[in-house]
Design a protein around this motif. Structure first.
Motif, PDB file in Angstrom:
ATOM      1  N   GLU A   1      -2.213   7.416   0.172  1.00 24.28           N
ATOM      2  CA  GLU A   1      -2.810   6.107  -1.087  1.00 24.28           C
ATOM      3  C   GLU A   1      -1.100   5.346  -0.546  1.00 24.28           C
ATOM      4  OE1 GLU A   1      -4.972   6.660  -3.425  1.00 24.28           O
ATOM      5  OE2 GLU A   1      -5.385   8.553  -3.140  1.00 24.28           O
ATOM      6  N   ARG A   2      -1.641   4.072  -1.230  1.00 24.88           N
ATOM      7  CA  ARG A   2      -0.793   2.730  -1.520  1.00 24.88           C
ATOM      8  C   ARG A   2       0.682   3.201  -1.825  1.00 24.88           C
ATOM      9  NH1 ARG A   2      -3.273  -1.809   0.355  1.00 24.88           N
ATOM     10  NH2 ARG A   2      -5.542  -1.348   1.054  1.00 24.88           N
ATOM     11  N   LEU A   3       1.841   2.440  -2.004  1.00 25.39           N
ATOM     12  CA  LEU A   3       3.304   2.488  -2.593  1.00 25.39           C
ATOM     13  C   LEU A   3       3.102   1.416  -2.903  1.00 25.39           C
ATOM     14  CD1 LEU A   3       4.956   4.530  -2.543  1.00 25.39           C
ATOM     15  CD2 LEU A   3       5.426   3.517  -1.122  1.00 25.39           C
ATOM     16  N   GLU A   4       3.467   1.314  -4.515  1.00 23.22           N
ATOM     17  CA  GLU A   4       3.719   0.114  -4.737  1.00 23.22           C
ATOM     18  C   GLU A   4       4.705  -0.449  -4.147  1.00 23.22           C
ATOM     19  OE1 GLU A   4       4.538   1.006  -9.225  1.00 23.22           O
ATOM     20  OE2 GLU A   4       1.837   1.255  -9.202  1.00 23.22           O
TER      21      GLU A   4
ATOM     22  N   LYS B   1      10.459  -2.637  -2.729  1.00 17.57           N
ATOM     23  CA  LYS B   1      10.783  -4.385  -2.137  1.00 17.57           C
ATOM     24  C   LYS B   1       9.764  -5.059  -1.338  1.00 17.57           C
ATOM     25  CE  LYS B   1      13.128  -4.278  -6.217  1.00 17.57           C
ATOM     26  NZ  LYS B   1      11.730  -4.995  -7.500  1.00 17.57           N
ATOM     27  N   MET B   2       8.871  -4.254  -0.512  1.00 21.00           N
ATOM     28  CA  MET B   2       7.896  -4.180   0.858  1.00 21.00           C
ATOM     29  C   MET B   2       6.500  -3.719  -0.254  1.00 21.00           C
ATOM     30  SD  MET B   2      10.946  -1.989   2.738  1.00 21.00           S
ATOM     31  CE  MET B   2       9.637  -2.729   4.711  1.00 21.00           C
ATOM     32  N   LYS B   3       6.070  -5.390   0.370  1.00 24.45           N
ATOM     33  CA  LYS B   3       4.530  -5.453   1.584  1.00 24.45           C
ATOM     34  C   LYS B   3       3.948  -4.418   2.210  1.00 24.45           C
ATOM     35  CE  LYS B   3       4.716 -10.242  -0.973  1.00 24.45           C
ATOM     36  NZ  LYS B   3       3.835 -11.125  -0.779  1.00 24.45           N
ATOM     37  N   ASN B   4       2.472  -4.286   1.741  1.00 26.34           N
ATOM     38  CA  ASN B   4       2.106  -3.592   2.995  1.00 26.34           C
ATOM     39  C   ASN B   4       2.233  -1.759   2.817  1.00 26.34           C
ATOM     40  OD1 ASN B   4       0.465  -6.067   3.188  1.00 26.34           O
ATOM     41  ND2 ASN B   4       1.557  -6.452   4.696  1.00 26.34           N
ATOM     42  N   MET B   5       2.612  -1.112   1.988  1.00 25.09           N
ATOM     43  CA  MET B   5       3.074  -0.049   1.915  1.00 25.09           C
ATOM     44  C   MET B   5       2.314   1.105   1.670  1.00 25.09           C
ATOM     45  SD  MET B   5       7.286   0.474   2.053  1.00 25.09           S
ATOM     46  CE  MET B   5       7.438   1.586   3.203  1.00 25.09           C
ATOM     47  N   PHE B   6       2.020   2.093   2.315  1.00 21.22           N
ATOM     48  CA  PHE B   6       1.318   2.636   2.110  1.00 21.22           C
ATOM     49  C   PHE B   6       2.155   4.452   2.353  1.00 21.22           C
ATOM     50  CE2 PHE B   6       0.352   2.855   6.531  1.00 21.22           C
ATOM     51  CZ  PHE B   6      -0.264   3.736   6.927  1.00 21.22           C
ATOM     52  N   GLN B   7       1.752   5.532   1.666  1.00 24.89           N
ATOM     53  CA  GLN B   7       1.847   6.945   2.192  1.00 24.89           C
ATOM     54  C   GLN B   7       1.507   7.960   2.611  1.00 24.89           C
ATOM     55  OE1 GLN B   7       3.374   8.867  -2.323  1.00 24.89           O
ATOM     56  NE2 GLN B   7       2.180   6.546  -3.096  1.00 24.89           N
ATOM     57  N   VAL B   8       1.873   9.095   3.247  1.00 28.21           N
ATOM     58  CA  VAL B   8       0.728   9.969   3.660  1.00 28.21           C
ATOM     59  C   VAL B   8       2.060  10.890   3.396  1.00 28.21           C
ATOM     60  CG1 VAL B   8       0.087  11.037   6.468  1.00 28.21           C
ATOM     61  CG2 VAL B   8      -0.009   9.015   5.670  1.00 28.21           C
ATOM     62  N   ILE B   9       0.621  12.007   2.326  1.00 32.38           N
ATOM     63  CA  ILE B   9       1.767  13.395   1.076  1.00 32.38           C
ATOM     64  C   ILE B   9       1.330  14.263   1.909  1.00 32.38           C
ATOM     65  CG2 ILE B   9       1.698  13.933  -1.387  1.00 32.38           C
ATOM     66  CD1 ILE B   9       0.944  11.247  -2.439  1.00 32.38           C
ATOM     67  N   GLN B  10       2.833  14.714   2.180  1.00 28.63           N
ATOM     68  CA  GLN B  10       2.248  16.249   2.919  1.00 28.63           C
ATOM     69  C   GLN B  10       2.761  17.511   2.085  1.00 28.63           C
ATOM     70  OE1 GLN B  10       3.902  15.888   6.360  1.00 28.63           O
ATOM     71  NE2 GLN B  10       4.799  14.150   5.664  1.00 28.63           N
TER      72      GLN B  10
ATOM     73  N   CYS C   1      -1.836  -6.639   5.451  1.00 31.77           N
ATOM     74  CA  CYS C   1      -3.040  -5.751   4.602  1.00 31.77           C
ATOM     75  C   CYS C   1      -4.149  -5.227   4.800  1.00 31.77           C
ATOM     76  CB  CYS C   1      -3.093  -6.569   3.025  1.00 31.77           C
ATOM     77  SG  CYS C   1      -4.259  -8.056   3.850  1.00 31.77           S
ATOM     78  N   VAL C   2      -4.721  -5.793   6.395  1.00 28.49           N
ATOM     79  CA  VAL C   2      -5.784  -5.319   7.069  1.00 28.49           C
ATOM     80  C   VAL C   2      -5.655  -4.319   7.234  1.00 28.49           C
ATOM     81  CG1 VAL C   2      -7.368  -5.857   8.563  1.00 28.49           C
ATOM     82  CG2 VAL C   2      -6.448  -7.528   7.290  1.00 28.49           C
ATOM     83  N   GLU C   3      -4.081  -4.113   8.361  1.00 28.52           N
ATOM     84  CA  GLU C   3      -4.178  -3.173   9.055  1.00 28.52           C
ATOM     85  C   GLU C   3      -3.856  -1.909   8.486  1.00 28.52           C
ATOM     86  OE1 GLU C   3      -2.859  -1.703  12.230  1.00 28.52           O
ATOM     87  OE2 GLU C   3      -4.452  -3.126  13.030  1.00 28.52           O
ATOM     88  N   ALA C   4      -3.026  -2.212   6.860  1.00 24.63           N
ATOM     89  CA  ALA C   4      -2.989  -1.768   6.111  1.00 24.63           C
ATOM     90  C   ALA C   4      -4.420   0.002   5.232  1.00 24.63           C
ATOM     91  CB  ALA C   4      -1.872  -1.704   4.884  1.00 24.63           C
ATOM     92  N   ARG C   5      -4.668  -0.964   5.190  1.00 22.56           N
ATOM     93  CA  ARG C   5      -6.273  -0.511   4.282  1.00 22.56           C
ATOM     94  C   ARG C   5      -7.257  -0.250   5.570  1.00 22.56           C
ATOM     95  NH1 ARG C   5      -8.652  -5.205   3.727  1.00 22.56           N
ATOM     96  NH2 ARG C   5      -9.993  -5.551   5.891  1.00 22.56           N
ATOM     97  N   ASP C   6      -6.709  -0.375   7.240  1.00 27.05           N
ATOM     98  CA  ASP C   6      -7.888   0.693   8.281  1.00 27.05           C
ATOM     99  C   ASP C   6      -7.515   1.540   8.241  1.00 27.05           C
ATOM    100  OD1 ASP C   6      -9.649  -2.026   8.130  1.00 27.05           O
ATOM    101  OD2 ASP C   6      -8.074  -2.509  10.223  1.00 27.05           O
ATOM    102  N   TRP C   7      -5.485   2.210   8.370  1.00 27.78           N
ATOM    103  CA  TRP C   7      -5.070   3.367   8.440  1.00 27.78           C
ATOM    104  C   TRP C   7      -4.983   4.432   7.339  1.00 27.78           C
ATOM    105  CZ3 TRP C   7      -2.228   5.235  12.325  1.00 27.78           C
ATOM    106  CH2 TRP C   7      -2.923   4.461  13.354  1.00 27.78           C
ATOM    107  N   ILE C   8      -5.401   3.719   6.041  1.00 27.89           N
ATOM    108  CA  ILE C   8      -5.245   4.337   4.502  1.00 27.89           C
ATOM    109  C   ILE C   8      -6.921   4.892   4.557  1.00 27.89           C
ATOM    110  CG2 ILE C   8      -5.425   4.028   1.734  1.00 27.89           C
ATOM    111  CD1 ILE C   8      -3.458   2.109   2.193  1.00 27.89           C
ATOM    112  N   ASP C   9      -7.926   4.245   5.430  1.00 27.24           N
ATOM    113  CA  ASP C   9      -9.318   4.340   5.326  1.00 27.24           C
ATOM    114  C   ASP C   9      -9.348   5.917   6.360  1.00 27.24           C
ATOM    115  OD1 ASP C   9      -9.937   2.593   3.504  1.00 27.24           O
ATOM    116  OD2 ASP C   9     -11.119   1.188   4.741  1.00 27.24           O
ATOM    117  N   ILE C  10      -9.123   5.400   7.467  1.00 21.29           N
ATOM    118  CA  ILE C  10      -9.240   6.534   9.006  1.00 21.29           C
ATOM    119  C   ILE C  10      -8.499   7.571   8.425  1.00 21.29           C
ATOM    120  CG2 ILE C  10      -7.446   5.888  10.259  1.00 21.29           C
ATOM    121  CD1 ILE C  10      -9.756   6.052  12.632  1.00 21.29           C
ATOM    122  N   LEU C  11      -7.093   7.285   7.702  1.00 19.75           N
ATOM    123  CA  LEU C  11      -6.691   8.983   7.785  1.00 19.75           C
ATOM    124  C   LEU C  11      -7.407   9.337   6.306  1.00 19.75           C
ATOM    125  CD1 LEU C  11      -2.793   7.366   8.071  1.00 19.75           C
ATOM    126  CD2 LEU C  11      -3.589   9.231   8.813  1.00 19.75           C
TER     127      LEU C  11
END
Length: 303
Positions: free
Chosen positions: A102-105, A110-119, A131-141
């Motif tokens: 999921e995306r991280l607020e 205080k950093m943009k384009n962050m997401f989290q891989v929850i374990q 933002c494009v790379e972030a969306r691509d990584w989130i989608d494929i993961l």
């Protein structure tokens, strides 16, 4: 012209397999239903890789939790990061251990384009280049882990800092998520993908834009040989690895041209065997008459 399933089905898969090794398995991997086991493919399939910035996971209570640039690799077996490309993995996360992506607020660090891989034990916080790379990584993961049985239904959209979750203010680091997960598909939804039709669409797109593919290949070739001026048409984006892109485009172009030759031969053989007035092509069939005219013109041109 729309070809029969027998012809395009076999030739189409030939196209996909010619593009890059294991790419047909990659298409199967991301388009099948959630009940499919990714590890049924024994050979690891490279799905995505690249540099990103990650926050130290803090495996011990007093460990440093700073940010470092790392090389990330995703296969159908694991998600890993390395100090740099080509070195051994510093951390490996099995796909079955990914509970949500999921995306991280932005307020968290205080950093943009962050997401989290929850374990199960912790979350890995990652910042993509844009933002494009972030969306691509989130989608494929999300797609590669959507069949995991223990996927979460809720998550924390903000980080756990200074003894509490920034989003819901709960103090327990094991507190259930406060927001519904957005990624993935419900387990009761099945995806029905027509492989022949999708392959036909891929071939049609490559064939339609063949001129642009050739121009892009030339741009990659010139950039690989010397760092000269970029062609105006491709100056709006950056080609990170022109040599590998050149090789991929060369394989695509070769595969499409081979497939076009097979199509031409198929139509020529079918034209020779077709009988006017048969049940398949009765007299007065305008589409068939047009087809005969085209074949006659092609035959005359080739002579």
């Amino acid at each position: 012209m729309k070809y029969g399933k027998g012809m395009l089905g076999m030739s189409g898969y030939t196209l996909i397999k010619c593009i890059l090794p294991l790419r047909s398995q990659f298409l199967d991997l991301i388009s099948t239903s959630g009940k499919w086991d990714q590890k049924s493919i024994e050979t690891p399939i490279m799905l995505k890789e690249g540099f990103m910035i990650k926050r130290a996971q803090g495996r011990n209570r007093f460990g440093m939790k700073n940010f470092k640039k790392r090389w990330f690799r995703l296969t159908n077996h694991e998600f890993t990061y390395h100090k740099t490309k080509g070195e051994g993995a510093l951390c490996s996360i099995p796909i079955e251990n990914i509970l949500a992506v999921e995306r991280l607020e932005e307020e968290s660090f205080k950093m943009k384009n962050m997401f989290q891989v929850i374990q199960p034990e912790r979350a890995l916080y990652i910042q993509a280049n844009n933002c494009v790379e972030a969306r691509d990584w989130i989608d494929i993961l999300t797609k590669v882990s959507q069949s995991n049985r223990k996927r979460l239904s809720t998550y924390h959209p903000s980080a756990y800092l200074n003894g509490h979750w920034l989003c819901c203010k709960l103090s327990a680091d094991t507190a259930p998520g406060c927001t519904p997960c957005t990624g993935g598909l419900p387990a009761n939804i099945q995806l029905d993908v027509d492989g022949d039709r999708e392959t036909e669409r891929i071939y049609s797109l490559f064939s339609t834009y063949m001129t642009k593919l050739i121009k892009m290949q030339e741009a990659c070739g010139s950039k690989s040989v010397y760092d000269g001026p970029e062609q105006e048409e491709y100056s709006t984006f950056v080609i990170d690895d022109p040599q590998e892109t050149y090789k991929s485009l060369k394989q695509i172009i070769s595969a499409v041209q081979t497939l076009e030759q097979q199509h031409t031969k198929y139509k020529r053989d079918k034209f020779k065997k077709t009988k006017i007035g048969s049940q398949e092509h009765p007299i007065g069939d305008k589409s068939f008459q047009c087809y005969i005219r085209q074949q006659s013109e092609n035959t005359t041109y080739s002579i």
